[in-house]
Design a protein around this motif. Structure first.
Motif, short mmCIF file in Angstrom:
data_model
loop_
_atom_site.label_atom_id
_atom_site.label_comp_id
_atom_site.label_asym_id
_atom_site.label_seq_id
_atom_site.Cartn_x
_atom_site.Cartn_y
_atom_site.Cartn_z
N GLU A 189 42.81 43.31 19.91
CA GLU A 189 41.69 42.41 20.17
C GLU A 189 41.24 42.50 21.62
N ARG A 190 42.19 42.54 22.54
CA ARG A 190 41.85 42.64 23.96
C ARG A 190 41.12 43.93 24.27
N ALA A 192 39.45 45.91 22.12
CA ALA A 192 38.14 45.91 21.47
C ALA A 192 37.14 45.07 22.28
N GLY A 193 37.59 43.92 22.78
CA GLY A 193 36.71 43.09 23.61
C GLY A 193 36.33 43.77 24.90
N ALA A 194 37.29 44.48 25.50
CA ALA A 194 37.01 45.19 26.75
C ALA A 194 35.98 46.29 26.54
N VAL A 195 36.13 47.06 25.47
CA VAL A 195 35.18 48.15 25.19
C VAL A 195 33.80 47.58 24.89
N ALA A 196 33.74 46.48 24.14
CA ALA A 196 32.45 45.88 23.82
C ALA A 196 31.74 45.41 25.09
N LEU A 197 32.48 44.79 26.00
CA LEU A 197 31.88 44.35 27.26
C LEU A 197 31.41 45.54 28.08
N PHE A 198 32.21 46.59 28.12
CA PHE A 198 31.87 47.78 28.91
C PHE A 198 30.62 48.46 28.36
N ARG A 199 30.48 48.51 27.04
CA ARG A 199 29.36 49.20 26.42
C ARG A 199 28.10 48.35 26.34
N ASN A 200 28.21 47.05 26.56
CA ASN A 200 27.06 46.16 26.45
C ASN A 200 25.89 46.68 27.29
N ARG A 201 24.75 46.89 26.64
CA ARG A 201 23.61 47.51 27.34
C ARG A 201 23.08 46.63 28.48
N ASN A 202 23.31 45.31 28.40
CA ASN A 202 22.88 44.40 29.47
C ASN A 202 24.07 43.91 30.30
N ARG A 203 25.06 44.79 30.44
CA ARG A 203 26.29 44.42 31.13
C ARG A 203 26.03 43.98 32.57
N SER A 204 26.64 42.86 32.95
CA SER A 204 26.56 42.35 34.31
C SER A 204 27.82 42.75 35.07
N PRO A 205 27.84 42.60 36.41
CA PRO A 205 29.08 42.86 37.16
C PRO A 205 30.26 42.02 36.66
N ASP A 207 30.67 41.00 33.57
CA ASP A 207 31.08 41.59 32.30
C ASP A 207 32.04 42.76 32.54
N LEU A 208 31.69 43.58 33.54
CA LEU A 208 32.54 44.73 33.85
C LEU A 208 33.90 44.27 34.35
N ARG A 209 33.91 43.27 35.23
CA ARG A 209 35.19 42.75 35.73
C ARG A 209 36.01 42.16 34.59
N ASN A 210 35.36 41.46 33.66
CA ASN A 210 36.08 40.88 32.53
C ASN A 210 36.60 41.97 31.58
N ALA A 211 35.87 43.07 31.48
CA ALA A 211 36.37 44.19 30.68
C ALA A 211 37.66 44.74 31.28
N VAL A 212 37.67 44.88 32.60
CA VAL A 212 38.87 45.36 33.29
C VAL A 212 40.00 44.36 33.11
N ARG A 213 39.68 43.08 33.24
CA ARG A 213 40.71 42.05 33.10
C ARG A 213 41.32 42.07 31.69
N ASN A 214 40.49 42.31 30.67
CA ASN A 214 41.01 42.40 29.31
C ASN A 214 42.00 43.56 29.16
N ASP A 217 45.19 42.51 30.69
CA ASP A 217 45.88 41.57 29.80
C ASP A 217 46.62 42.32 28.70
N ALA A 218 45.98 43.36 28.15
CA ALA A 218 46.64 44.18 27.12
C ALA A 218 47.87 44.88 27.70
N LEU A 219 47.73 45.39 28.92
CA LEU A 219 48.86 46.05 29.57
C LEU A 219 49.99 45.05 29.86
N GLU A 220 49.63 43.84 30.24
CA GLU A 220 50.63 42.80 30.49
C GLU A 220 51.44 42.53 29.23
N LYS A 221 50.78 42.52 28.09
CA LYS A 221 51.46 42.30 26.82
C LYS A 221 52.46 43.43 26.54
#
Length: 289
Positions: A189-190, A192-205, A207-214, A217-221
């Motif tokens: 889930e983390r 998939a959410g990260a990739v969706a944020l990264f690919r979002n055509r209207n991605r904001s800075p 959004d990109l930071r949240n994609a990295v954070r996701n 979070d997956a790596l932390e798990k």
């Protein structure tokens, strides 16, 4: 699709297409869909014996576009499509891009190839199809658009699912498209959410930071497994980036004096690659047990 001389060298009309170039390519692609009868299922066939045939939509194309997208008189695209302001003022292209991208997604959903039907000889009418297959038509439509979209702005594509989204750096789209080998739904889930944020055509800075954070979070798990399988010190270095560079925390201790657009993209690719590596390593170890 062939790659011609100037395109291989990064030059020529497709090297840096404008908004108007993208609009033109969409028009050409839809014209081709019409000639191939790929719009017949949804919008009927022009036939002297059945002039009221409007297909599944039961209304003219321009009206159905308005019903589906809310965009009035959006088709055909005007020759002077785009902002019409003074040259010294650089307007936002987002409203115009949104309209074009909505139209691309609309037509993707409403093209299909005829499979079986009846041939009408009168007046050169042609095939009246009864069974349709969207697959070949959608693939052809995507192929017509994606070569230009990939060079437009920061790079876009019309995906297999018919969504206009950002492309990754050259050669890295496969990394984003490849499913993660994990049985842990939280990790899946983390990512998939990260990739969706990264690919979002209207991605904001953000959004990109949240994609990295996701991805962090997956790596932390997966951190216990990472400690086992990564070289000593690498695991600590990986999470030091997460905790000290305004990704997971925003307090005064974080370092923010860097180009976030470049570095967050780099972090995203590195983290996603690491997730793929670790999940495959874990899957291999599980198979050996």
């Amino acid at each position: 699709m062939a790659s011609y001389y100037s395109q291989r060298l990064g030059r020529g009309p497709l090297a840096n297409p404008s908004l108007q170039d993208v609009a033109r390519v969409l028009t050409l692609a839809v014209n081709e869909m019409q000639r191939l009868e790929y719009l017949q299922e949804w919008f009927g066939k022009d036939c002297v014996d059945n002039p009221d045939d409007l297909g599944k939509s039961a209304m003219p194309l321009v009206d159905y576009i308005e019903v589906e997208t809310g965009r009035r008189n959006a088709w055909p695209i005007a020759e002077d499509f785009g902002p019409k302001l003074a040259e010294e003022f650089e307007p936002s292209l987002q409203p115009w891009e949104d309209e074009l991208f909505d139209l691309m997604e609309f037509f993707f959903l409403h093209v299909s190839a005829g499979v079986t039907g009846d041939f009408h000889n009168y007046n050169g009418c042609g095939w009246h199809y009864e069974v349709f297959d969207p697959g070949p038509a959608r693939q052809r439509f995507r192929d017509r658009l994606n070569r230009t979209l990939s060079s437009y702005g920061d790079g876009f594509r019309l995906s297999n699912e018919g969504r206009v989204e950002r492309t990754a750096e050259t050669g890295l789209d496969e990394l984003l498209d490849t499913p993660i080998r994990t049985k842990d739904p939280a990790i899946a889930e983390r990512v998939a959410g990260a990739v969706a944020l990264f690919r979002n055509r209207n991605r904001s800075p953000d959004d990109l930071r949240n994609a990295v954070r996701n991805t962090f979070d997956a790596l932390e798990k997966m951190r216990p497994e990472i400690k086992v399988h990564m070289m000593k010190g690498d695991e600590g270095a990986l999470f030091e980036i997460a905790n000290k560079y305004t990704v997971r925390h925003l307090d005064a201790k974080q370092r923010g004096e860097y180009d976030s657009a470049l570095w967050h993209s780099w972090m995203f690719y590195v983290n996603l690659s690491t997730i793929h590596l670790m999940t495959r390593t874990i899957s291999r170890e599980d198979a050996r047990r």
